[in-house]
Design a protein around this motif. Structure first.
Motif, PDB file in Angstrom:
ATOM      1  N   GLU A 179      50.435  29.317  38.345  1.00  0.00           N
ATOM      2  CA  GLU A 179      49.008  29.432  38.688  1.00  0.00           C
ATOM      3  C   GLU A 179      48.743  28.693  39.983  1.00  0.00           C
ATOM      4  OE1 GLU A 179      46.529  27.739  35.647  1.00  0.00           O
ATOM      5  OE2 GLU A 179      47.315  29.034  34.079  1.00  0.00           O
TER       6      GLU A 179
ATOM      7  N   ASP B 263      38.381  43.453  39.619  1.00  0.00           N
ATOM      8  CA  ASP B 263      38.886  44.442  38.659  1.00  0.00           C
ATOM      9  C   ASP B 263      38.196  45.787  38.863  1.00  0.00           C
ATOM     10  OD1 ASP B 263      36.371  44.046  37.622  1.00  0.00           O
ATOM     11  OD2 ASP B 263      37.035  43.642  35.572  1.00  0.00           O
TER      12      ASP B 263
ATOM     13  N   ASN C 192      27.513  39.962  36.164  1.00  0.00           N
ATOM     14  CA  ASN C 192      28.931  39.613  36.196  1.00  0.00           C
ATOM     15  C   ASN C 192      29.269  38.705  37.371  1.00  0.00           C
ATOM     16  OD1 ASN C 192      30.358  40.563  33.986  1.00  0.00           O
ATOM     17  ND2 ASN C 192      30.312  42.668  34.751  1.00  0.00           N
ATOM     18  N   SER C 193      30.479  38.188  37.367  1.00  0.00           N
ATOM     19  CA  SER C 193      30.949  37.297  38.433  1.00  0.00           C
ATOM     20  C   SER C 193      30.983  38.030  39.767  1.00  0.00           C
ATOM     21  CB  SER C 193      32.347  36.790  38.077  1.00  0.00           C
ATOM     22  OG  SER C 193      32.337  36.133  36.826  1.00  0.00           O
TER      23      SER C 193
ATOM     24  N   ILE D 240      34.215  42.495  38.010  1.00  0.00           N
ATOM     25  CA  ILE D 240      34.435  41.092  38.348  1.00  0.00           C
ATOM     26  C   ILE D 240      34.909  40.992  39.798  1.00  0.00           C
ATOM     27  CG2 ILE D 240      36.031  39.172  37.997  1.00  0.00           C
ATOM     28  CD1 ILE D 240      36.066  39.955  34.997  1.00  0.00           C
TER      29      ILE D 240
ATOM     30  N   SER E  17      42.168  47.194  37.063  1.00  0.00           N
ATOM     31  CA  SER E  17      42.982  46.013  36.757  1.00  0.00           C
ATOM     32  C   SER E  17      42.748  44.996  37.868  1.00  0.00           C
ATOM     33  CB  SER E  17      44.462  46.401  36.697  1.00  0.00           C
ATOM     34  OG  SER E  17      44.915  46.803  37.977  1.00  0.00           O
ATOM     35  N   PRO E  18      42.972  43.718  37.588  1.00  0.00           N
ATOM     36  CA  PRO E  18      42.729  42.721  38.632  1.00  0.00           C
ATOM     37  C   PRO E  18      43.708  42.874  39.803  1.00  0.00           C
ATOM     38  CG  PRO E  18      43.679  41.679  36.684  1.00  0.00           C
ATOM     39  CD  PRO E  18      43.369  43.093  36.304  1.00  0.00           C
TER      40      PRO E  18
ATOM     41  N   THR F 196      36.085  37.662  42.094  1.00  0.00           N
ATOM     42  CA  THR F 196      36.223  36.199  42.017  1.00  0.00           C
ATOM     43  C   THR F 196      37.354  35.717  42.924  1.00  0.00           C
ATOM     44  OG1 THR F 196      36.385  34.306  40.508  1.00  0.00           O
ATOM     45  CG2 THR F 196      37.757  36.224  39.991  1.00  0.00           C
ATOM     46  N   GLU F 197      37.597  34.405  42.901  1.00  0.00           N
ATOM     47  CA  GLU F 197      38.645  33.745  43.680  1.00  0.00           C
ATOM     48  C   GLU F 197      38.574  34.072  45.176  1.00  0.00           C
ATOM     49  OE1 GLU F 197      42.175  32.958  40.649  1.00  0.00           O
ATOM     50  OE2 GLU F 197      42.194  35.043  41.295  1.00  0.00           O
TER      51      GLU F 197
ATOM     52  N   PHE G 105      54.033  35.305  34.730  1.00  0.00           N
ATOM     53  CA  PHE G 105      53.140  35.122  35.878  1.00  0.00           C
ATOM     54  C   PHE G 105      53.903  34.300  36.914  1.00  0.00           C
ATOM     55  CE2 PHE G 105      50.585  35.748  32.137  1.00  0.00           C
ATOM     56  CZ  PHE G 105      49.542  36.566  32.559  1.00  0.00           C
TER      57      PHE G 105
ATOM     58  N   TYR H 213      48.474  43.275  37.579  1.00  0.00           N
ATOM     59  CA  TYR H 213      47.792  41.980  37.569  1.00  0.00           C
ATOM     60  C   TYR H 213      48.238  41.171  38.779  1.00  0.00           C
ATOM     61  CZ  TYR H 213      45.797  37.720  35.382  1.00  0.00           C
ATOM     62  OH  TYR H 213      45.053  36.601  35.083  1.00  0.00           O
TER      63      TYR H 213
ATOM     64  N   VAL I  22      46.553  38.260  41.281  1.00  0.00           N
ATOM     65  CA  VAL I  22      45.358  37.413  41.390  1.00  0.00           C
ATOM     66  C   VAL I  22      45.594  36.210  42.305  1.00  0.00           C
ATOM     67  CG1 VAL I  22      44.571  38.066  39.060  1.00  0.00           C
ATOM     68  CG2 VAL I  22      46.029  36.064  39.344  1.00  0.00           C
ATOM     69  N   THR I  23      44.536  35.442  42.535  1.00  0.00           N
ATOM     70  CA  THR I  23      44.546  34.175  43.270  1.00  0.00           C
ATOM     71  C   THR I  23      45.113  34.309  44.692  1.00  0.00           C
ATOM     72  OG1 THR I  23      45.072  33.220  41.096  1.00  0.00           O
ATOM     73  CG2 THR I  23      44.844  31.690  42.927  1.00  0.00           C
TER      74      THR I  23
END
Lengths: 425, 180
Positions: A371, A300, A260-261, A282, A304-305, A284-285, A349, A326, A328-329
């Motif tokens: 985003e 996650d 996985n990432s 996962i 959840s992320p 990431t970012e 979002f 959620y 992220v980033t």
């Protein structure tokens, strides 16, 4: 308050670059700050000899920042040596005043000088003299706007910085570099395959990004001045989400070579890859904290992320976001005190900020498909991608949520913005 | 009824040749027949071939629209990274092809719908590609033949913001050598 600054596009047309005007980011101000300092910028003596009026660029810069109110100067022209009529400017409501001149030099270049006054104190508080070519009129204006902004707010201006973003039009992807006001767009890379996640090196000379030209995501490092680029990571599986270390020597990246990432560190030349995270889900970012001590990332692992951080030197990961399912980033402000991120709430979002000391969260936008938030190098504004009328646009919002702008390109999708660093300290 | 007769006469010939030309082998001590591993009886097989018809797992089958190998997409449920049972037959055909053609490699491209972060969606697409890779390995395919990558939300086959469209983008595609 809505005001379309069409002067920017008009400037490009006058310069004979009509085709560029098509791809020009036009800026619309959709909200302004509450506390705005009234400033008068008179027309500079001699500036009419150049097609692009210098002072219109200075005024647009200061107005866009949301921190100034432009006092109408009604065509008055002053040079830097004209003694200002302070009581008159005071009666017109100006707290600050700038005046200057532009003169042609024998070698074909120009010399621009300006002086900034405190109207209340009736005193000069700053000035600058710059030599430049006719092609550098806008750059000169941005330098002057930066000087005015710094003198009056105590913070560095970002008008001379650059932004990177990706324009998608009819099966074509272009990574472009433009001035912070969206002018002067230049293609750095054109491809038939997607380009995502551009990240500026701390010195502003290189971009790391992910290109799908090899039918899979591969990380490249691209020197903007020379156009030379090299593969920084092309391992089996996907290679993505590059983030520079503050010293510009390493990249935190995401690889899937072991499943996985997961997060890895690699030297910017592509050598010496080491694994940073080990989770069953996962990760990431990644994003370095400005002091280089921590990596913030999305994972996650909790179901959840959410955003976590982990010491670069090794150690346990700590969860940072808890509200919602959620988040992220993660993107750190230049002073490391504020975290910008994207949060999902009821299918929308939106860009939010967290004060890392108090863990207080504030949602900044009222759009639905935000985003890729990216801080301006002075930390005042956050540039991000969103969607308006089914089309990708860039938008900017101040960290207090008051100042809002939108940057769009005619008949194209704009996405993946990254605000570049200050070019000289 | 000619075959048994022919076999019998060949056997007789072999016995005659064996007796006539070779001296008897010296006896070896302790090599009792009961210690030996019994040899398996082998019968040569014959596979019928019709000229002009490609083998089901021939490389040419990849381009044959009638071959199950022409089906290359696996669709996933919302927020799911599990290969549904309905795809087991299809995956088995691809596994057999890869086993019979060890020189062929497969690139598995995972995809995600457009909602949310591009990089997180890239990681979600990777999970789908990994699930397909693991399913093929369980069917006997060597890992060296497989590469799972993600295109995230970047290459949608459908670009409307509707559930039916997003469903088409929650997908893994299988590409063979020469196709990527």
């Amino acid at each position: 308050m809505r005001q379309l600054i069409s002067r920017l596009a008009a400037g490009a047309l006058l310069a004979g670059a009509a085709f560029l005007a098509q791809a020009q980011l036009s800026i619309e101000i959709t909200g302004a700050g509450a506390q705005r300092l009234p400033i008068a910028i008179t027309d500079f003596a001699g500036e009419r000899v150049v097609a692009q009026a210098l002072t219109s660029v200075i005024r647009a810069d200061l107005e866009r920042s949301g921190r100034f109110n432009l006092v109408n100067t009604a065509g008055s022209v002053m040079d830097e040596n004209t003694p200002p009529d302070f009581p008159d400017w005071k009666s017109r409501g100006a707290d600050a005043l700038a005046a200057g001149s532009l003169v042609s030099l024998p070698d074909g270049r120009y010399e621009t000088r300006f002086r900034l006054y405190d109207v209340q104190k009736q005193a000069a508080i700053g000035g600058l003299a710059l030599t430049h070519t006719s092609a550098q009129i806008r750059a000169t204006a941005h330098r002057i706007a930066d000087t005015i902004y710094e003198k009056l707010t105590g913070e560095r201006g970002i008008f001379s910085t650059r932004i990177a973003y990706v324009v998608k039009s009819a099966g074509r992807y272009e990574l472009q570099i433009a001035d912070a006001d969206g002018n002067n767009p230049q293609p750095a890379l054109a491809s038939r395959e997607p380009i995502i996640s551009p990240a500026w090196s701390p010195d502003g000379g290189r971009l790391a990004y992910v290109s799908f030209e090899a039918k899979k995501p591969v990380i490249y490092v691209h020197d903007l001045a020379s156009g030379k680029r090299h593969v920084a990571a092309n391992f089996k599986g996907s290679n993505s989400a590059p983030a520079w270390s503050p010293d510009g020597k390493k990249l935190a990246i995401v690889l899937t070579k072991d499943g996985n990432s997961q997060l890895y560190l690699v030297n910017a030349d592509g050598s010496g890859v080491t694994r940073l995270s080990t989770s069953s889900g996962i990760d990431t970012e990644p994003q370095f904290s400005p002091d280089g001590e921590f990596i913030y990332f999305t994972s996650d692992r909790g179901g959840s992320p959410q955003i976590y951080r982990q010491p670069v030197a090794g150690g346990a990961a700590q969860r940072i976001t808890f509200d919602g399912s959620y988040n992220v980033t993660p993107r750190l402000s230049p002073d490391g005190k504020t975290l910008a991120f994207v949060t999902r709430d009821g299918g929308r979002f939106r860009v939010a900020v967290m004060d890392l000391a108090s863990r207080q969260v504030q949602v900044l936008t009222d759009t639905a498909k935000d985003e890729s938030p990216s801080f301006a190098p002075n930390g005042r504004m956050i540039l991000f991608a969103t969607e308006v009328g089914g089309r990708g646009v860039l938008a900017a919002v101040s960290v207090d949520g008051r100042v809002k702008q939108r940057l769009s390109v005619q008949a194209a999708d704009v996405r993946e913005p990254a605000w570049g660093p200050f070019l000289n300290k | 009824m000619r075959t048994p007769l022919l076999t019998a006469s060949l056997l007789t010939l072999a016995l005659l040749v064996g007796c006539g030309s070779q001296p008897p082998a010296p006896e070896q001590a302790g090599a009792g027949v009961e210690d030996r591993t019994p040899g398996a009886v082998t019968t040569p097989g014959v596979t019928p071939v019709t000229a002009g018809q490609p083998n089901a797992y021939d490389i040419a089958a990849l381009k044959d629209p009638k071959s199950p190998l022409s089906k290359r997409s696996i669709y996933f449920d919302f927020d799911s990274y599990v290969v549904k049972d309905e795809y087991q037959t299809l995956l088995n055909h691809h596994a057999q092809f890869l086993i019979k053609n060890p020189q062929m490699k497969m690139l598995i491209q995972g995809n995600a719908d457009e909602r949310g972060s591009r990089e997180y969606n890239l990681a979600l697409g990777q999970k789908r590609a990994e699930a397909i890779k693991k399913a093929l390995m369980l069917l006997g395919v060597k890992e060296a033949q497989l590469e799972s990558v993600s295109l995230g939300e970047e290459k949608p086959v459908c670009t409307e913001s509707t559930e039916s469209c997003w469903a088409q983008n929650r997908r893994g595609d299988m590409l063979y050598s020469g196709e990527f």
